[in-house]
Design an enzyme around this catalytic site. Structure first.
Site, PDB file in Angstrom:
ATOM      1  N   ALA A 170      -8.062  42.533 -12.246  1.00 30.46           N
ATOM      2  CA  ALA A 170      -9.055  43.149 -13.124  1.00 30.46           C
ATOM      3  C   ALA A 170     -10.443  42.761 -12.654  1.00 30.46           C
ATOM      4  O   ALA A 170     -10.591  41.904 -11.800  1.00 30.46           O
ATOM      5  CB  ALA A 170      -8.852  42.681 -14.565  1.00 30.46           C
ATOM      6  N   MET A 171     -11.448  43.401 -13.261  1.00 26.68           N
ATOM      7  CA  MET A 171     -12.821  43.168 -12.817  1.00 26.68           C
ATOM      8  C   MET A 171     -13.768  43.105 -14.005  1.00 26.68           C
ATOM      9  O   MET A 171     -13.742  43.968 -14.876  1.00 26.68           O
ATOM     10  CB  MET A 171     -13.210  44.298 -11.850  1.00 26.68           C
ATOM     11  CG  MET A 171     -14.597  44.157 -11.286  1.00 26.68           C
ATOM     12  SD  MET A 171     -14.767  42.630 -10.307  1.00 26.68           S
ATOM     13  CE  MET A 171     -16.477  42.265 -10.597  1.00 26.68           C
ATOM     14  N   GLU A 172     -14.607  42.072 -13.976  1.00 24.79           N
ATOM     15  CA  GLU A 172     -15.448  41.719 -15.121  1.00 24.79           C
ATOM     16  C   GLU A 172     -16.761  42.480 -15.241  1.00 24.79           C
ATOM     17  O   GLU A 172     -17.705  41.973 -15.854  1.00 24.79           O
ATOM     18  CB  GLU A 172     -15.755  40.225 -15.046  1.00 24.79           C
ATOM     19  CG  GLU A 172     -16.709  39.790 -13.904  1.00 24.79           C
ATOM     20  CD  GLU A 172     -16.017  39.280 -12.634  1.00 24.79           C
ATOM     21  OE1 GLU A 172     -14.831  39.631 -12.431  1.00 24.79           O
ATOM     22  OE2 GLU A 172     -16.648  38.551 -11.864  1.00 24.79           O
ATOM     23  N   ASN A 173     -16.882  43.699 -14.714  1.00 28.16           N
ATOM     24  CA  ASN A 173     -18.129  44.471 -14.784  1.00 28.16           C
ATOM     25  C   ASN A 173     -18.756  44.356 -16.173  1.00 28.16           C
ATOM     26  O   ASN A 173     -18.068  44.471 -17.181  1.00 28.16           O
ATOM     27  CB  ASN A 173     -17.851  45.948 -14.515  1.00 28.16           C
ATOM     28  CG  ASN A 173     -16.903  46.141 -13.360  1.00 28.16           C
ATOM     29  OD1 ASN A 173     -17.188  45.707 -12.259  1.00 28.16           O
ATOM     30  ND2 ASN A 173     -15.751  46.752 -13.622  1.00 28.16           N
TER      31      ASN A 173
ATOM     32  N   HIS B 141      -9.808  35.888 -19.109  1.00 27.70           N
ATOM     33  CA  HIS B 141     -10.536  35.559 -17.877  1.00 27.70           C
ATOM     34  C   HIS B 141     -11.740  36.489 -17.692  1.00 27.70           C
ATOM     35  O   HIS B 141     -12.860  36.026 -17.480  1.00 27.70           O
ATOM     36  CB  HIS B 141      -9.575  35.675 -16.689  1.00 27.70           C
ATOM     37  CG  HIS B 141     -10.201  35.385 -15.368  1.00 27.70           C
ATOM     38  ND1 HIS B 141     -10.134  34.153 -14.771  1.00 27.70           N
ATOM     39  CD2 HIS B 141     -10.930  36.166 -14.520  1.00 27.70           C
ATOM     40  CE1 HIS B 141     -10.784  34.183 -13.626  1.00 27.70           C
ATOM     41  NE2 HIS B 141     -11.266  35.403 -13.440  1.00 27.70           N
ATOM     42  N   GLU B 142     -11.509  37.769 -17.796  1.00 28.38           N
ATOM     43  CA  GLU B 142     -12.617  38.714 -17.580  1.00 28.38           C
ATOM     44  C   GLU B 142     -13.668  38.561 -18.675  1.00 28.38           C
ATOM     45  O   GLU B 142     -14.862  38.630 -18.411  1.00 28.38           O
ATOM     46  CB  GLU B 142     -12.109  40.157 -17.518  1.00 28.38           C
ATOM     47  CG  GLU B 142     -10.979  40.426 -16.517  1.00 28.38           C
ATOM     48  CD  GLU B 142     -11.231  39.880 -15.115  1.00 28.38           C
ATOM     49  OE1 GLU B 142     -12.396  39.793 -14.705  1.00 28.38           O
ATOM     50  OE2 GLU B 142     -10.246  39.513 -14.435  1.00 28.38           O
TER      51      GLU B 142
ATOM     52  N   HIS C  19     -15.874  35.585 -18.069  1.00 27.70           N
ATOM     53  CA  HIS C  19     -16.844  35.818 -16.999  1.00 27.70           C
ATOM     54  C   HIS C  19     -18.203  36.265 -17.550  1.00 27.70           C
ATOM     55  O   HIS C  19     -19.214  36.132 -16.868  1.00 27.70           O
ATOM     56  CB  HIS C  19     -16.344  36.909 -16.051  1.00 27.70           C
ATOM     57  CG  HIS C  19     -15.596  36.400 -14.853  1.00 27.70           C
ATOM     58  ND1 HIS C  19     -16.022  35.324 -14.109  1.00 27.70           N
ATOM     59  CD2 HIS C  19     -14.468  36.846 -14.240  1.00 27.70           C
ATOM     60  CE1 HIS C  19     -15.180  35.124 -13.093  1.00 27.70           C
ATOM     61  NE2 HIS C  19     -14.221  36.031 -13.160  1.00 27.70           N
TER      62      HIS C  19
ATOM     63  N   GLU D 269     -15.391  31.611 -10.226  1.00 26.51           N
ATOM     64  CA  GLU D 269     -13.946  31.804 -10.345  1.00 26.51           C
ATOM     65  C   GLU D 269     -13.205  30.515 -10.737  1.00 26.51           C
ATOM     66  O   GLU D 269     -12.348  30.533 -11.615  1.00 26.51           O
ATOM     67  CB  GLU D 269     -13.379  32.397  -9.058  1.00 26.51           C
ATOM     68  CG  GLU D 269     -13.896  33.810  -8.754  1.00 26.51           C
ATOM     69  CD  GLU D 269     -13.684  34.811  -9.875  1.00 26.51           C
ATOM     70  OE1 GLU D 269     -12.918  34.534 -10.822  1.00 26.51           O
ATOM     71  OE2 GLU D 269     -14.310  35.897  -9.814  1.00 26.51           O
TER      72      GLU D 269
HETATM   73  N1  0A1 Z   1     -13.742  39.050 -10.000  1.00 31.01           N
HETATM   74  C1  0A1 Z   1     -12.430  39.493 -10.314  1.00 31.01           C
HETATM   75  C2  0A1 Z   1     -11.527  39.642  -9.170  1.00 31.01           C
HETATM   76  C3  0A1 Z   1     -11.761  40.762  -8.235  1.00 31.01           C
HETATM   77  C4  0A1 Z   1     -12.240  40.515  -6.991  1.00 31.01           C
HETATM   78  C5  0A1 Z   1     -12.335  41.507  -6.038  1.00 31.01           C
HETATM   79  C6  0A1 Z   1     -11.935  42.753  -6.396  1.00 31.01           C
HETATM   80  O1  0A1 Z   1     -11.984  43.765  -5.489  1.00 31.01           O
HETATM   81  C7  0A1 Z   1     -12.028  43.439  -4.166  1.00 31.01           C
HETATM   82  C8  0A1 Z   1     -11.471  43.042  -7.659  1.00 31.01           C
HETATM   83  C9  0A1 Z   1     -11.385  42.030  -8.581  1.00 31.01           C
HETATM   84  C10 0A1 Z   1     -11.782  38.428 -11.167  1.00 31.01           C
HETATM   85  O2  0A1 Z   1     -11.905  37.254 -10.870  1.00 31.01           O
HETATM   86  O3  0A1 Z   1     -11.110  38.777 -12.107  1.00 31.01           O
HETATM   87 ZN    ZN Z   2     -12.532  35.933 -12.007  1.00 32.47          ZN
END
Ligand code: 0A1
Ligand code: ZN
Length: 881
Positions: free
Chosen positions: A265-268, A300-301, A304, A323
């Site tokens: 997943a991604m924390e945008n 987690h997200e 962040h 992280e």
């Molecule tokens: N930051 C996100 C992990 C993440 C890293 C890279 C990505 O694409 C290359 C996608 C997600 C996390 O720590 O959840």
């Molecule tokens: Zn993360």
């Protein structure tokens, strides 16, 4: 090769950015054939007055460039396949660029891409540059306004970060929405979604009384599977307020689930994008483990937002800043929501299996790496999980109160900034009033240290002396000593901890309850405890207080004692692991691998099984023998077949010795009612399924057939996926007709559900049956197998190559060839996911000559392939050494 011999980037080469971008105005015009992206950047010079403006950009078709409204002639700038350079720019100006991109052809899933009918983005680490020209580095933080325009019928939902501020329609059935994010952010946190989705909505009222709208966006047919995600989000928000005093800062928090995603997943900011595996949950399709993972990833997200978004990384070498810290926080959260002991054991088990292996292999790196070729290769278990262990040690050294003071100061000092790991450590030290200078070596030192403990007990004088010696990893023998907390207890004959009085003249020790935190700072130190008159057994590295390999002075009797009596659940479990490891390695070493197990272990194991006070989840963990990969780490030359057979034989012997108790436990744990997702129900399922594993391995044919018949009934009638999957695993492992029938019926039931179908592939891929390699090869040709979906590729190939030691290392070398074939096939479409599979070849030096040579051959084949990605190139060349 596209980029012959790609060059590394070094941490020491970091230079501050010469330009900041204060405001970003983006417009996305999404059309079937192409997408046009217009960007207006408010640029401000803060460095060298003569520096040209250099922007990153990849695979962009540049249409126009203008400065302060004046179009630039083509000779006023230079474009390469990675940059746009404009010399002679003023100190402040507005830059306008227009580019065309092709998200429908983006198979790398980085930048703007399509997952099914959904447009979505993934910008971390360096995907933003695939959408527009920009200084794509995290220390450039800007305020964003985003306009999205698309066909209204096909893409009714248009989302981006922040608040929805305006919307309208244009010609020919198109519509647009404008979003504005008031918080400055690095571009890797930008996100956009255009799709036909449904929303499962809720609210959360912050402790200061603000109402936040929560929205989980999924494809229409999954709208019934979102409540667990929503409640996980609410719990996370409440927990961060209560534990860290951190409130959410926007009025809206959105999570979008997509089927094609490279990571979890991604924390945008305000708009998380998730792999749907970490959102969707129904009892019939998601296991207890899935439920827990979803809660953990959502947390987690969410966490962040403060550790990552409000305070971000200065550069990508600092990745563990966000992280490691955020994994530590999500581990604390899950411990609070479930069971601290079970969570800790599960995490340490994962760390030892994956991170210790990484630390001992060719891609070892400090949690703050010094160089990389492809940043995406550094989203590793070292940066994440060892990074979290480092934060945990700070927590142990500072105590809960000191840790909170440090965190408060960190937030106060650095809110809104892009900072380094050194900044973090300094804030923790200043906030808590301690010196972490020596401790910070953990950020620079790669590899797993060894800790040797020796004990001496002078009963007459009542002094108990513990000598602790740390050894750096063997390839860096001169590395200076680390500062590590070693938590110790002394368990008396009666199973109770004795009170600890450290000798004042010795090195620093803090006593918390009956556990002493010994601060080891030198290569060797003696810790003396006084007033210890009765017999005791030392319980060492309680709660796994430092990420080291421990050599303890325990005898088999001590281990059996600790298995039954240690008050520290982690050490109790670990005593069982160490004891089991010793007997299994002995069994492998004996040429025939036969003979009975050490009766002291069998007896201690039986007592655990029969212990009615032990929590079911913990008991299930304790009854499980160490993973074959962890056992392999302890051998000079890994013998996958020997290990597999020894372990299977041990399972049968334990099952035979406890057959009646196992049957009785199984009966006693029969579900009392319909599925529930509470702690007791989960513990019962875990234990009952652990017991089923043994019952299906007894040597008595009648008993085994009965157990397998029960497994079949469980598969057919379970009202939840935990039980269905556990039964399916048993039937597949049994082979023959059991396997054929179960595989067929599981498929028939679940073929329409991609996430469950992933389980179908994985269970077959992990099987210890001798024909698994052939079956995996056949599964690669199955109509439902595709390399285009990362979850599916990992479910079959990732699981087989990483989790099935005996299958992947099949003597024929066929496993290696299959994996290399698929890596090459995948690399042409999605290098990030392809590169993750390369790690299975990392340990070729640790196997016998024939296997080593066969793995090396495949690595050479990868490296020699024309057009190979930087991602695979970096890891394959490192693996070759
Ligand atoms: N930051 C996100 C992990 C993440 C890293 C890279 C990505 O694409 C290359 C996608 C997600 C996390 O720590 O959840
Ligand atoms: Zn993360």
């Amino acid at each position: 090769m596209k980029d012959p011999r790609p060059q590394p980037i070094y941490r020491r080469d970091y230079r501050p950015t010469p330009f900041l971008i204060d405001e970003v105005d983006l417009a996305f015009d999404l059309r079937a054939e192409q997408t046009t992206v217009t960007a207006e950047l408010k640029v401000r010079r803060i460095g060298d007055p003569t520096a040209p403006l250099v922007l990153d950009g990849e695979r962009l078709q540049l249409q126009s460039v203008a400065i302060d409204g004046e179009p630039l002639a083509e000779d006023a700038y230079t474009v390469t396949d990675a940059t746009l350079t404009i010399p002679n720019v003023p100190d402040t100006f507005t830059l306008r660029t227009e580019v065309v991109i092709f998200p429908q052809d983006n198979t790398e899933l980085s930048g703007l891409y399509r997952s099914g009918q959904t447009y979505c983005t993934q910008c971390e680490a360096e995907g933003f540059r695939r959408m527009t020209y920009f200084p794509d580095r995290p220390d450039v933080m800007s305020r964003y306004r985003t306009r999205i325009e698309a066909d209204a019928a096909a893409y009714p939902v248009l989302l981006s970060n922040g608040n929805r501020v305006d919307a309208g329609t244009t010609d020919a059935g198109r519509h647009w929405v404008r979003w504005e994010d008031p918080f400055p952010k690095p571009c890797y946190l930008f996100a956009l979604v255009a799709a036909d989705l449904r929303c499962h909505a809720g609210t959360f009222t912050t402790r200061s009384g603000r109402e936040v709208k929560l929205e989980i966006w999924v494809e229409p047919h999954n709208i019934d599977a979102c409540e667990h995600a929503l409640s996980s989000l609410r719990k996370s928000m409440a927990w961060d307020e209560q534990r860290y005093g951190r409130e959410y800062d926007l009025d809206l928090y959105m999570i979008v689930a997509v089927s094609d995603f490279n990571m979890a997943a991604m924390e945008n900011k305000g708009l998380n994008i998730f792999n749907d595996k970490y959102v969707l949950a129904r009892p019939q399709t998601a296991t207890d483990e899935d439920y827990e993972n979803i809660e953990g990833v959502i947390a987690h997200e969410y966490f962040h937002n403060w550790t990552g978004n409000r305070i971000t990384c200065r550069d990508w070498f600092q990745l563990t800043l966000k992280e490691g810290l955020t994994v530590f926080r999500d581990e604390q959260f899950t411990a609070d929501m479930t069971s601290p002991a079970v969570k800790r054991i599960t995490d340490v088990r994962g760390l030892r299996t994956a991170q210790f292996a990484e630390d001992a292999g060719p891609n070892r790196h400090p949690i703050r790496p010094d160089s990389y070729i492809e940043m995406n290769n550094f989203y590793t278990v070292t940066v994440y999980n060892k990074g979290a262990e480092v934060i945990r040690m700070i927590h142990t050294l500072l105590g809960e109160e000191g840790f909170r003071k440090g965190m408060d100061l960190y937030f106060e000092r650095h809110d809104g900034q892009a900072v380094t790991c050194d900044d973090f450590v300094a804030a923790m030290a200043d906030g808590a009033g301690v010196d972490l200078t020596q401790f910070s070596r953990w950020y620079a030192q790669a590899g797993t240290p060894t800790l040797v403990a020796e004990a001496e007990h002078d009963r007459d004088a009542g002094t108990y002396t513990l000598t602790l010696r740390q050894q750096p990893p063997s390839d860096t023998p001169d590395a200076p000593p680390l500062h590590m907390p070693v938590a110790v207890g002394l368990v008396g004959d009666d199973g109770r901890d004795v009170a600890l009085t450290p000798d004042q003249a010795g090195p620093k020790v803090t006593v918390r309850g009956t556990t002493a935190i010994c601060e080891l700072t030198e290569a060797e130190q003696r810790f003396v405890f006084t007033g210890v008159t009765g017999d005791v057994v030392p319980s060492l590295l309680r709660d796994f207080s430092a990420p080291v390999r421990l050599h303890a002075p325990h005898t088999p009797d001590d281990l059996a004692f600790l298995m039954g009596r240690d008050g520290d659940a982690f050490c109790r479990w670990d005593a069982a692991q160490i004891f089991a490891r010793q007997i299994l390695l002995e069994a492998v070493a004996k040429a025939d691998a036969g003979g009975p197990l050490d009766p002291r272990f069998v007896e201690a194991w039986g007592r655990i099984l029969a212990d009615e006070r032990l929590d079911g989840s913990l008991k299930a963990l304790m009854l499980t023998l160490p993973d074959e990969r962890v056992l392999g780490q302890a051998m000079d030359v890994v013998d996958p077949d020997g290990l597999h057979h020894a372990r299977e034989r041990a399972v049968t012997e334990l099952a035979d010795a406890n057959a009646t108790t196992l049957d009785a436990t199984w009966d006693a744990l029969a579900p009392k009612g319909p599925y529930a997702n509470d702690r007791d129900a989960i513990a019962s399922r875990r234990l009952r399924n652990a017991v089923l594993r043994y019952r299906c391995a007894v040597s008595d044919d009648g008993r085994r057939s009965a157990a397998l018949a029960q497994a079949r009934t469980q598969l057919d009638h379970a009202d939840n996926m935990t039980d269905a999957q556990a039964a399916f695993v048993r039937l597949v492992e049994a082979g023959g007709e059991h396997r054929d029938a179960a595989t067929e019926s599981f498929y028939a039931t679940w073929r329409q559900d991609p996430l469950v179908l992933d389980k179908w592939f994985s269970v077959q891929a992990v099987s210890g049956q001798p024909d698994t390699l052939a079956r995996v090869r056949a599964l690669c040709e199955h109509a439902d197998f595709t390399l285009d979906n990362p979850n599916r590729a990992r479910a079959l190939l990732g699981v087989f190559s990483v989790r099935n030691q005996v299958g992947f290392h099949d003597r024929s070398g066929g496993g290696y060839a299959l994996l290399a074939d698929k890596i090459l096939e995948l690399d042409r479409r999605n290098p990030q996911v392809a590169a993750r599979l390369v790690g299975a070849f990392n340990h070729w030096r640790r196997f016998d000559e024939a296997r080593g040579a066969a793995m090396r051959e495949q690595l050479h084949r990868l490296v020699g392939t024309e057009g190979l990605s930087r991602d695979v190139y970096e890891l394959a060349t490192k693996a070759l050494g």
